[in-house]
Design an enzyme around this catalytic site. Structure first.
Site: not given
Length: 293
Positions: A191-192
């Site tokens: 989820d970067l």
């Protein structure tokens, strides 16, 4: 409790309602345990309750109470593994309450507030510092991909077949081939995206000038780690913007472009349906990448 609007979805499930019922008690207990003076919640929240707070000596911190999903179970472990290098520092952890006491990033401006190529420059400088060898307790990407492969057809049916069967078939084929042929395994983050990298001022020293927050960690090959940045709408939602991010990140980080594209198709489609809610912008990205020439 005055919840951010982004957390309204948790009221729709028994697990979410149980979590909401426990939050006031856990918040009080954590504030007492760590001697915190707590402010109102940050409004940009979708998977946890995060509140600015101060320690008795005036140090600015964040108290985070996680929604108990599997993807964020090892967030504290990832932050401890990075030990503040290119990521926010973990100060304390209460596993029973899924509570984290975190350094507060100052000024904390999200990456998506910066021009596109300046933002990509930041990602290209940051990611290699996060690619650290890791094993237990983090879930291997191959194991996680097997779960996506198993669940995606059922999720597609339950949601009323919200996209073409060809997208599902392509994603399943790509995930199957990629999972079994990976390169070196490092710590990667599902989820970067550009809202989870914040500007850090001089207090971060040589750990900055950007710090990652909110990891959903796995161990997998480097190509997977840029998937959220390629697909995320924060830096532009169009075929041109998506392909530009794919090209720059793959080339300048020395990654295999076709593997990045394949992981992006597979993971994005796997995350395009949650329960019966469909994220149409994720389906857009899958179409653009599969139809690219």
């Amino acid at each position: 409790m005055d919840l951010p609007e982004g957390l309204d979805w948790v009221r729709g499930t028994p697990a979410g309602r149980t979590w909401l019922a426990a939050l006031p008690t856990w918040l009080t207990e954590c504030a007492e345990r760590w001697s915190l003076r707590v402010g109102p919640p940050f409004r940009q929240a979708y998977a946890s309750l995060a509140l600015p707070a101060d320690l008795p000596d005036g140090t600015a911190v964040v108290l985070k109470l996680q929604y108990p999903d599997e993807e964020s179970r090892h967030e504290a472990d990832a932050l401890a593994h990075w030990d503040g290098d290119a990521a926010i520092r973990l100060l304390a952890h209460d596993p029973g309450r899924r509570a984290l006491l975190l350094e507060r990033c100052q000024p904390g401006t999200p990456l998506h507030d910066f021009p596109l190529d300046q933002a990509l420059d930041a990602v290209i400088g940051l990611l290699p510092r996060l690619w650290r060898p890791a094993g237990a307790p983090f879930t291997p990407l191959a194991q996680e991909a097997a779960g996506w492969i198993d669940r995606m057809p059922r999720a597609w049916e339950r949601a009323g077949r919200p996209y073409e069967r060809r997208l599902l078939d392509a994603a399943l084929d790509l995930l199957t081939g990629l999972a079994s042929s990976q390169g070196e395994q490092v710590l990667v983050n599902q989820d970067l995206h550009a809202g989870n990298i914040l500007a850090a001022d001089a207090h971060a020293g040589d750990r900055g000038p950007w710090l990652a927050i909110d990891p959903k960690p796995l161990t997998g090959e480097r190509e997977f780690s840029v998937v959220p940045m390629v697909r995320g709408p924060e830096l532009g939602h169009s075929p041109t913007a998506v392909r530009h991010r794919l090209d720059r990140l793959s080339t300048e980080l020395g990654l295999d472009r076709e593997r990045v594209r394949g992981w992006t198709v597979g993971h994005t489609l796997a995350w395009s349906v949650a329960d019966e809610f469909v994220f149409s912008e994720k389906i857009d990205v899958v179409r653009w990448l599969l139809d690219a020439t």
